[in-house]
Design an enzyme around this catalytic site. Structure first.
Site, PDB file in Angstrom:
ATOM      1  N   HIS A 166     140.855 -12.229  56.387  1.00 48.32           N
ATOM      2  CA  HIS A 166     140.092 -10.991  56.596  1.00 48.32           C
ATOM      3  C   HIS A 166     139.730 -10.369  54.733  1.00 48.32           C
ATOM      4  O   HIS A 166     139.840  -8.739  54.264  1.00 48.32           O
ATOM      5  CB  HIS A 166     140.636  -9.230  57.080  1.00 48.32           C
ATOM      6  CG  HIS A 166     140.613  -9.543  58.449  1.00 48.32           C
ATOM      7  ND1 HIS A 166     141.697  -9.851  59.362  1.00 48.32           N
ATOM      8  CD2 HIS A 166     139.295  -9.308  58.869  1.00 48.32           C
ATOM      9  CE1 HIS A 166     141.088 -10.090  60.953  1.00 48.32           C
ATOM     10  NE2 HIS A 166     139.601  -9.636  60.846  1.00 48.32           N
ATOM     11  N   ASN A 167     139.963 -11.528  53.571  1.00 48.89           N
ATOM     12  CA  ASN A 167     139.465 -11.560  52.652  1.00 48.89           C
ATOM     13  C   ASN A 167     138.140 -11.845  52.485  1.00 48.89           C
ATOM     14  O   ASN A 167     137.583 -11.237  52.703  1.00 48.89           O
ATOM     15  CB  ASN A 167     140.475 -12.936  51.927  1.00 48.89           C
ATOM     16  CG  ASN A 167     140.487 -13.610  52.548  1.00 48.89           C
ATOM     17  OD1 ASN A 167     138.878 -14.193  53.019  1.00 48.89           O
ATOM     18  ND2 ASN A 167     140.880 -14.650  53.420  1.00 48.89           N
ATOM     19  N   PHE A 168     137.643 -11.490  50.468  1.00 47.10           N
ATOM     20  CA  PHE A 168     136.347 -11.565  50.108  1.00 47.10           C
ATOM     21  C   PHE A 168     135.585 -13.386  51.035  1.00 47.10           C
ATOM     22  O   PHE A 168     133.759 -12.676  50.782  1.00 47.10           O
ATOM     23  CB  PHE A 168     136.423 -11.216  48.665  1.00 47.10           C
ATOM     24  CG  PHE A 168     135.569 -11.796  47.884  1.00 47.10           C
ATOM     25  CD1 PHE A 168     133.720 -10.256  48.451  1.00 47.10           C
ATOM     26  CD2 PHE A 168     134.614 -12.866  47.795  1.00 47.10           C
ATOM     27  CE1 PHE A 168     133.142 -11.026  47.906  1.00 47.10           C
ATOM     28  CE2 PHE A 168     133.453 -12.901  46.903  1.00 47.10           C
ATOM     29  CZ  PHE A 168     132.118 -12.057  47.091  1.00 47.10           C
ATOM     30  N   GLN A 186     140.860 -20.644  71.201  1.00 46.53           N
ATOM     31  CA  GLN A 186     140.019 -21.055  71.177  1.00 46.53           C
ATOM     32  C   GLN A 186     139.261 -21.069  72.278  1.00 46.53           C
ATOM     33  O   GLN A 186     137.972 -21.167  72.322  1.00 46.53           O
ATOM     34  CB  GLN A 186     139.048 -22.021  70.371  1.00 46.53           C
ATOM     35  CG  GLN A 186     139.783 -21.928  68.715  1.00 46.53           C
ATOM     36  CD  GLN A 186     138.665 -20.630  67.793  1.00 46.53           C
ATOM     37  OE1 GLN A 186     139.576 -19.556  68.969  1.00 46.53           O
ATOM     38  NE2 GLN A 186     137.924 -19.774  67.771  1.00 46.53           N
ATOM     39  N   HIS A 239     132.163  -4.845  55.784  1.00 48.79           N
ATOM     40  CA  HIS A 239     132.862  -4.125  57.196  1.00 48.79           C
ATOM     41  C   HIS A 239     134.648  -4.586  57.438  1.00 48.79           C
ATOM     42  O   HIS A 239     135.200  -4.175  57.960  1.00 48.79           O
ATOM     43  CB  HIS A 239     132.221  -5.002  58.071  1.00 48.79           C
ATOM     44  CG  HIS A 239     132.504  -6.507  58.259  1.00 48.79           C
ATOM     45  ND1 HIS A 239     132.517  -7.284  57.687  1.00 48.79           N
ATOM     46  CD2 HIS A 239     133.649  -7.038  59.653  1.00 48.79           C
ATOM     47  CE1 HIS A 239     133.083  -8.403  58.029  1.00 48.79           C
ATOM     48  NE2 HIS A 239     133.979  -8.084  59.074  1.00 48.79           N
ATOM     49  N   HIS A 285     135.797 -14.142  53.753  1.00 52.92           N
ATOM     50  CA  HIS A 285     135.448 -13.504  55.347  1.00 52.92           C
ATOM     51  C   HIS A 285     134.318 -12.826  54.533  1.00 52.92           C
ATOM     52  O   HIS A 285     133.197 -12.694  55.791  1.00 52.92           O
ATOM     53  CB  HIS A 285     136.541 -12.580  56.179  1.00 52.92           C
ATOM     54  CG  HIS A 285     136.362 -12.850  57.180  1.00 52.92           C
ATOM     55  ND1 HIS A 285     135.698 -13.031  58.377  1.00 52.92           N
ATOM     56  CD2 HIS A 285     136.029 -11.141  57.966  1.00 52.92           C
ATOM     57  CE1 HIS A 285     135.221 -12.184  59.692  1.00 52.92           C
ATOM     58  NE2 HIS A 285     135.545 -10.877  58.742  1.00 52.92           N
ATOM     59  N   ASP A 301     129.768 -11.529  62.441  1.00 46.15           N
ATOM     60  CA  ASP A 301     131.864 -11.760  62.263  1.00 46.15           C
ATOM     61  C   ASP A 301     132.612 -12.088  62.318  1.00 46.15           C
ATOM     62  O   ASP A 301     133.648 -12.404  62.420  1.00 46.15           O
ATOM     63  CB  ASP A 301     131.558  -9.745  62.842  1.00 46.15           C
ATOM     64  CG  ASP A 301     133.345  -9.570  62.611  1.00 46.15           C
ATOM     65  OD1 ASP A 301     133.790  -9.754  61.495  1.00 46.15           O
ATOM     66  OD2 ASP A 301     134.187  -8.325  62.993  1.00 46.15           O
TER      67      ASP A 301
HETATM   68  C1  0WF Z   1     142.258 -16.984  67.332  1.00 42.78           C
HETATM   69  C2  0WF Z   1     141.218 -16.236  68.393  1.00 42.78           C
HETATM   70  C3  0WF Z   1     140.078 -15.807  67.143  1.00 42.78           C
HETATM   71  N1  0WF Z   1     139.176 -17.042  67.508  1.00 42.78           N
HETATM   72  C4  0WF Z   1     137.669 -16.771  66.424  1.00 42.78           C
HETATM   73  O1  0WF Z   1     137.306 -17.789  66.506  1.00 42.78           O
HETATM   74  C5  0WF Z   1     137.113 -15.325  66.092  1.00 42.78           C
HETATM   75  C6  0WF Z   1     136.294 -15.237  65.099  1.00 42.78           C
HETATM   76  N2  0WF Z   1     137.190 -13.886  64.924  1.00 42.78           N
HETATM   77  N3  0WF Z   1     138.208 -13.228  65.761  1.00 42.78           N
HETATM   78  C7  0WF Z   1     138.774 -14.694  65.703  1.00 42.78           C
HETATM   79  N4  0WF Z   1     139.648 -15.121  66.958  1.00 42.78           N
HETATM   80  C8  0WF Z   1     139.196 -12.220  66.003  1.00 42.78           C
HETATM   81  C9  0WF Z   1     139.559 -11.596  64.706  1.00 42.78           C
HETATM   82  C10 0WF Z   1     139.586 -10.401  64.208  1.00 42.78           C
HETATM   83  C11 0WF Z   1     138.913  -9.868  65.492  1.00 42.78           C
HETATM   84  C12 0WF Z   1     137.793 -10.914  66.351  1.00 42.78           C
HETATM   85  N5  0WF Z   1     142.012 -15.158  68.897  1.00 42.78           N
HETATM   86  C13 0WF Z   1     141.223 -13.953  69.703  1.00 42.78           C
HETATM   87  C14 0WF Z   1     142.264 -14.619  70.882  1.00 42.78           C
HETATM   88  C15 0WF Z   1     142.988 -15.778  69.649  1.00 42.78           C
HETATM   89  O2  0WF Z   1     142.160 -14.546  72.233  1.00 42.78           O
HETATM   90  C16 0WF Z   1     141.367 -14.064  72.622  1.00 42.78           C
HETATM   91  C17 0WF Z   1     140.630 -14.423  74.198  1.00 42.78           C
HETATM   92  C18 0WF Z   1     139.761 -13.669  74.642  1.00 42.78           C
HETATM   93  C19 0WF Z   1     139.565 -12.477  74.180  1.00 42.78           C
HETATM   94  C20 0WF Z   1     140.314 -12.123  73.475  1.00 42.78           C
HETATM   95  C21 0WF Z   1     141.421 -12.839  72.671  1.00 42.78           C
HETATM   96 ZN    ZN Z   2     135.220  -8.898  59.885  1.00 43.86          ZN
END
Ligand code: 0WF
Ligand code: ZN
Length: 476
Positions: A222-224, A423, A262, A226, A372
């Protein structure tokens, strides 16, 4: 004393590189120093750092090694043809691999520093260059260095090719340094005509962008960088969906500025951690989206400084709309509210009306949310690096939670997750439902964000299956 050419040859010999490589010499402050015979000697406090910053693709076309391989392959092919009368499959395969690698190199050449700046610009950096690391500089000194580089560059030098590329999800953020990203953000504001429409002075915009940059922390995800990616994706979506002709410009300003702000001052630990650890943020915001409330408050703290206030020439009604819109969009990035917001959008989507205030507000939240979490819509090599950064941040958090005896989410636990497993479910249950819904409203997004995400799911599903098969065979 040495002649200038001899001096640079000495440096090349020291770096073990040839004449088609570009060397840069940095002083203790990280500033570039001209390689010349009149250089001061190194001392304990003041010493130089030599870097091979680029292989000069522009002048040699392709790395010579690749040409060598190609000509050796041709030679081998003609020899084998003489003996066997046909080209063996293995040679055809090698030839096509070399060709494909050459195409990849060509396709990224325009992104290097030479692409950003005109030919006569004196900077040269390519995809192969490493960002000079300056570990001896304090955060503040590093920021000032970026500020100096940012203000010394002119956005006019950003080529048309880069400006066009900036409007697509294919843009590769990893090619650009922080000062360059600030210039590109400035380009986004100018190319959407915000400066003219809202009477934003250029130096105020630059002060604002620089303050935003300074308020992102140096953490893995969560840096610049991003912040830049999310803003760039929002910018791309605005162009791809032709939102300029569907929404008032003020709404576009709200969405781009929300994307930019954000995650301001994100500490690298999520809301669940804030609440469980009863941090100052959780206490201040009563456990209600503590991070998103904080990001938004930091944004308006920056805008409260007159020299950074890009909203200062808006009417009070316009200001009220922008403030309300930004608060709504930034608070909507709390993933705990994902289903609530997506379900609302789903319910209005079949009869969506761009002139309906409520519809428009949900769409704006969805656009910021999509931007995002859109890494997987980017080219695979770009997205995979982002996943590594995210898992690093997640693992840091779960390590701290284990030490503090706090609950640990399985998806953050280094002992429980793998890249494919994290993923596949995220893409299946979060990205595809969200991106599909937006694509219903803007069918042109199918090829730009939906299809790449489907491909990413296929890629990670294959990896996941292979991992499971291997597990079974080792157990057997
Ligand atoms: C690693 C995986 C994940 N993958 C992404 O591509 C991505 C982009 N943003 N975020 C992501 N998270 C999060 C950063 C902060 C908020 C969103 N994460 C999500 C988690 C592992 O696994 C799940 C799977 C299904 C439902 C909820 C979480
Ligand atoms: Zn973000």
């Amino acid at each position: 004393m040495c002649q200038p050419q001899k001096t640079s040859n000495l440096f090349r010999a020291a770096a073990e590189v040839g004449s088609n490589h570009i060397l840069k010499l940095y002083d203790t402050n990280g500033s570039v120093v001209k390689i010349s015979p009149r250089l001061e000697a190194n001392s304990e406090d003041s010493y130089y750092r030599l870097e091979v910053v680029a292989s000069d693709l522009q002048s040699v076309g392709m790395p010579t090694e690749l040409d060598d391989i190609e000509s050796r392959l041709q030679h081998l092919e003609s020899k084998v043809m003489e003996d066997a009368g046909k080209t063996p499959d293995i040679i055809d395969e090698l030839k096509s691999q070399v060709e494909s690698f050459k195409r990849k190199l060509e396709s990224v050449q325009h992104l290097n520093w030479m692409g950003l700046f005109n030919k006569d610009g004196d900077h040269q950096r390519s995809k192969f260059s490493k960002k000079p690391t300056t570990p001896h500089l304090s955060v503040d000194q590093e920021h000032q260095q970026v500020r100096k580089n940012f203000t010394n560059m002119s956005s006019l030098q950003v080529t048309e090719k880069v400006r066009e590329h900036l409007k697509t999800p294919n843009f590769d953020n990893w090619q650009w340094e922080e000062a360059e990203m600030l210039v590109l953000l400035q380009v986004m504001f100018t190319d959407l005509d915000f400066l003219m429409a809202f009477h934003i002075e250029l130096d105020v915009l630059q002060n604002f962008l620089f303050e935003v940059y300074c308020h992102y922390n140096s953490i893995p995800f969560h840096n610049f960088h991003h912040c830049f990616c999310v803003t760039q994706m929002m910018y791309g979506l605005i162009w791809l969906t032709d939102l300029r002709s569907r929404l008032p410009r003020l709404d576009l300003l709200i969405m781009l500025t929300s994307a930019l702000c954000h995650d301001l001052d994100h500490p690298g630990y999520n809301n669940v951690f804030q609440i469980n650890a009863q941090t100052d943020l959780a206490i201040r915001y009563n456990d209600i989206s503590p991070l998103e409330n904080h990001h938004c408050a930091v944004a308006f703290g920056i805008l409260a400084k007159p020299e950074c206030n890009i909203l200062k020439n808006l009417s009070s009604e316009q200001y009220r709309l922008v403030r309300g819109g930004m608060i709504r969009c930034i608070l909507a990035t709390d993933m705990a509210r994902h289903n609530e917001i997506l379900n609302k959008f789903k319910s209005i989507q079949p009869a969506f009306d761009f002139n309906n205030k409520e519809h428009k507000e949900v769409l704006m939240k969805i656009m910021v949310k999509v931007s995002d979490i859109s890494n997987e819509a980017r080219p695979m090599a770009v997205a995979e690096q982002w996943l590594d950064c995210l898992l690093q941040e997640f693992f840091n958090q779960s390590d701290t939670e284990k030490l503090k005896g706090l609950p640990v989410a399985a998806f953050m636990d280094r002992d429980k997750v793998s890249k494919p497993s994290s993923q596949t479910s995220f893409i299946r249950f979060v990205l595809l439902p969200l991106f599909s819904e937006l694509t219903k409203l803007f069918p042109c997004l199918e090829e730009h964000i939906l299809e790449p995400v489907r491909q990413a799911l296929e890629y990670y599903s294959t990896l996941e299956r292979a991992g499971k098969d291997e597990e079974l065979t080792t157990k057997a």
